[in-house]
Scaffold this active site. Structure first.
Site, PDB file in Angstrom:
ATOM      1  N   HIS A   1       1.493   5.471  -1.831  1.00 44.56           N
ATOM      2  CA  HIS A   1       1.370   6.859  -2.526  1.00 44.56           C
ATOM      3  C   HIS A   1       2.603   7.065  -3.227  1.00 44.56           C
ATOM      4  CE1 HIS A   1      -2.935   6.670  -0.933  1.00 44.56           C
ATOM      5  NE2 HIS A   1      -2.371   6.174   0.191  1.00 44.56           N
ATOM      6  N   LEU A   2       2.850   7.393  -4.543  1.00 51.26           N
ATOM      7  CA  LEU A   2       4.022   7.691  -5.002  1.00 51.26           C
ATOM      8  C   LEU A   2       3.640   9.144  -5.660  1.00 51.26           C
ATOM      9  CD1 LEU A   2       5.354   4.710  -6.792  1.00 51.26           C
ATOM     10  CD2 LEU A   2       6.163   5.764  -4.937  1.00 51.26           C
TER      11      LEU A   2
ATOM     12  N   HIS B   1      -4.444  -0.547   5.660  1.00 49.64           N
ATOM     13  CA  HIS B   1      -3.897   0.202   6.711  1.00 49.64           C
ATOM     14  C   HIS B   1      -4.827  -0.042   8.154  1.00 49.64           C
ATOM     15  CE1 HIS B   1      -6.680   2.882   4.811  1.00 49.64           C
ATOM     16  NE2 HIS B   1      -5.791   3.564   4.126  1.00 49.64           N
TER      17      HIS B   1
ATOM     18  N   HIS C   1     -10.365   1.188   1.635  1.00 45.33           N
ATOM     19  CA  HIS C   1     -10.025   2.118   2.809  1.00 45.33           C
ATOM     20  C   HIS C   1     -11.396   1.941   3.605  1.00 45.33           C
ATOM     21  CE1 HIS C   1      -8.550   6.193   4.343  1.00 45.33           C
ATOM     22  NE2 HIS C   1     -10.000   6.051   5.054  1.00 45.33           N
TER      23      HIS C   1
ATOM     24  N   HIS D   1       0.874  -1.294   0.089  1.00 45.14           N
ATOM     25  CA  HIS D   1       0.109   0.035  -0.204  1.00 45.14           C
ATOM     26  C   HIS D   1       0.794   1.421   0.034  1.00 45.14           C
ATOM     27  CE1 HIS D   1      -3.764   2.280   1.357  1.00 45.14           C
ATOM     28  NE2 HIS D   1      -2.883   3.166   1.275  1.00 45.14           N
TER      29      HIS D   1
ATOM     30  N   HIS E   1       3.273  14.576   1.817  1.00 42.07           N
ATOM     31  CA  HIS E   1       2.790  15.931   1.622  1.00 42.07           C
ATOM     32  C   HIS E   1       3.720  16.869   1.985  1.00 42.07           C
ATOM     33  CE1 HIS E   1      -1.422  14.697   1.045  1.00 42.07           C
ATOM     34  NE2 HIS E   1      -1.111  13.958   2.156  1.00 42.07           N
TER      35      HIS E   1
ATOM     36  N   ASP F   1       1.671   2.405   3.511  1.00 40.19           N
ATOM     37  CA  ASP F   1       0.939   3.697   3.269  1.00 40.19           C
ATOM     38  C   ASP F   1       1.590   5.049   3.352  1.00 40.19           C
ATOM     39  OD1 ASP F   1      -1.666   5.285   2.903  1.00 40.19           O
ATOM     40  OD2 ASP F   1      -2.207   5.300   4.906  1.00 40.19           O
TER      41      ASP F   1
ATOM     42  N   LYS G   1      -9.268  -0.262  -5.958  1.00 41.06           N
ATOM     43  CA  LYS G   1      -9.240   0.445  -4.598  1.00 41.06           C
ATOM     44  C   LYS G   1     -10.803   1.095  -4.319  1.00 41.06           C
ATOM     45  CE  LYS G   1      -7.999   2.144  -0.834  1.00 41.06           C
ATOM     46  NZ  LYS G   1      -6.554   2.658  -0.208  1.00 41.06           N
TER      47      LYS G   1
HETATM   48  C1  NCD Z   1      -3.360   9.213   1.984  1.00 35.61           C
HETATM   49  C2  NCD Z   1      -3.037  10.417   0.941  1.00 35.61           C
HETATM   50  O1  NCD Z   1      -2.394  11.160   1.273  1.00 35.61           O
HETATM   51  O2  NCD Z   1      -3.171   9.948  -0.003  1.00 35.61           O
HETATM   52  N1  NCD Z   1      -3.410   9.838   3.184  1.00 35.61           N
HETATM   53  C3  NCD Z   1      -3.226   9.045   4.445  1.00 35.61           C
HETATM   54  O3  NCD Z   1      -3.375   9.653   5.631  1.00 35.61           O
HETATM   55  N2  NCD Z   1      -3.216   7.866   4.528  1.00 35.61           N
HETATM   56  C4  NCD Z   1      -4.719   8.530   1.587  1.00 35.61           C
HETATM   57  C5  NCD Z   1      -5.096   7.302   2.595  1.00 35.61           C
HETATM   58  O4  NCD Z   1      -4.622   6.232   2.264  1.00 35.61           O
HETATM   59  O5  NCD Z   1      -5.958   7.470   3.189  1.00 35.61           O
HETATM   60 ZN    ZN Z   2      -3.130   5.161   1.624  1.00 34.30          ZN
END
Ligand code: NCD
Ligand code: ZN
Length: 345
Positions: free
Chosen positions: A16-17, A175, A137, A14, A252, A248, A100
């Site tokens: 995010h890139l 998660h 999710h 899991h 940011h 996960d 997803k």
């Molecule tokens: C994730 C994101 O920023 O894309 N943020 C997070 O807090 N995990 C999105 C997600 O997986 O809920």
């Molecule tokens: Zn996530």
């Protein structure tokens, strides 16, 4: 005392890139730690078609530095209008490893998510038939449900009925953050599994709120009470193949988190294995790490275990306060802390 650990290269189930300059900045951190990763489709606009996923996969591969070996596994973002045929075609063509489900409004870039699972029943039936896994999710979004209860209520209202209706659908509860979640996954059929992040094994909600508001400990689903963290640690280190690694990692920019309305997401990719291993070591479960990190995920997804290996050694590693990835300054999970294990090489 064990001082080195050699295991098949782990995967991140899991991740995010992001895209653009952020993608170019962060991919190397994951590629250093993991052979493959399930890449989340919550871009703007989200990745909903086979063509978009193919193009995104190319952009990810272009961001992998020369000499590093990393395979992104793509996911389709489900919306109320998802076309079952497009999903199954993407799966059969080897583009979509999974799809997803984001409940609309649950988290970052989930506005186009699903407003009611009834709207995607056709898609889920087609996925069950095609053996295509569903990543979930697991939080309800109703304003009347307290944010700390949203996972438990999701199980009761959405997930349990869905699994009763489609018992053959492969579901990954992403998660996992609660004792109720651990109990549900443990008691479900063997087509249900869960990923667990490093942060939910290390921190409870105090980390966000004691001594000041700490935006870098904020992610969704939000960290909960200590009893939930302890349940997650027991599950992850139990040896059960229902539970496996999914960071996960969700970068940011520092200023987007240190804000009056800070973004949810923790950037843990750079020291993910070191972070997880600290937990397994503290729990006296180093022998269970290989299953969690390298074997249970591939087994659930029906993929081979990676042939290459990595070695972790008991040697302190200090996590920097900040990592400049070019596109942004990011505050990594464990910023400023020293972890006891390091990834060798
Ligand atoms: C994730 C994101 O920023 O894309 N943020 C997070 O807090 N995990 C999105 C997600 O997986 O809920
Ligand atoms: Zn996530």
């Amino acid at each position: 005392m064990t001082t080195t650990l050699t295991i098949p290269r782990p995967d991140d189930w899991h991740l995010h890139l992001r895209d653009g300059a952020m993608l170019e900045g962060v991919t190397r951190y994951t590629a250093r730690q993991f052979a493959r990763a399930i890449v989340m489709p919550n871009l703007t606009p989200p990745v909903t078609t086979v063509d978009a996923a193919r193009a995104y996969r190319e952009r990810i591969l272009a961001a992998v530095p020369e000499g590093m070996d990393f395979t992104p596994l793509m996911t389709a973002y489900l919306t109320d209008n998802s076309d079952p045929a497009e999903l199954v075609r993407g799966h059969e063509e080897g583009v979509f490893t999974a799809a997803k489900l984001y409940p609309a409004g649950a988290t970052t870039n989930s506005d186009s998510g699903v407003t009611d699972v009834a709207n995607i029943m056709g898609a889920l039936e087609a996925m069950a038939e095609a053996g295509m896994p569903l990543c979930v999710h697991g939080e309800v979004t109703s304003a009347d449900v307290d944010i700390f209860d949203r996972e438990a209520v999701f199980i009761e209202r959405i997930l349990a009925p869905l699994i009763d209706r489609l018992p053959e659908l492969k579901v990954i509860f992403e998660h996992l953050t609660s004792a109720e979640g651990v109990q549900f996954v443990t008691g479900a059929g063997d087509n249900v599994a869960a990923t667990i992040t490093p942060q939910h094994l290390h921190i409870n909600r105090n980390a966000m709120l004691v001594g000041g508001m700490r935006p870098h400990a904020y992610c969704l689903p939000v960290a909960k009470r200590e009893k939930h963290r302890l349940a997650l640690r027991r599950a992850a280190t139990s040896g059960s193949d229902r539970f496996f690694l999914g960071t996960d990692s969700a970068p940011h920019a520092r200023e987007a988190k240190e804000s009056a309305c800070g973004c949810a997401g923790i950037f843990n990719a750079p020291y993910a294995l070191e972070s997880y291993l600290a937990v397994f070591d503290a729990e006296g479960a180093l022998d269970k790490f290989e299953g969690f990190a390298s074997r249970h995920g591939p087994a659930f997804y029906g993929l081979p275990v990676n042939e290459q290996t990595i070695t972790l050694e008991k040697k302190p590693c200090t996590v920097p306060d900040e990592i400049d990835v070019g596109a942004a300054r990011l505050v990594p999970f464990h910023a400023g802390e020293t972890l006891e294990w390091s990834l060798a090489g």
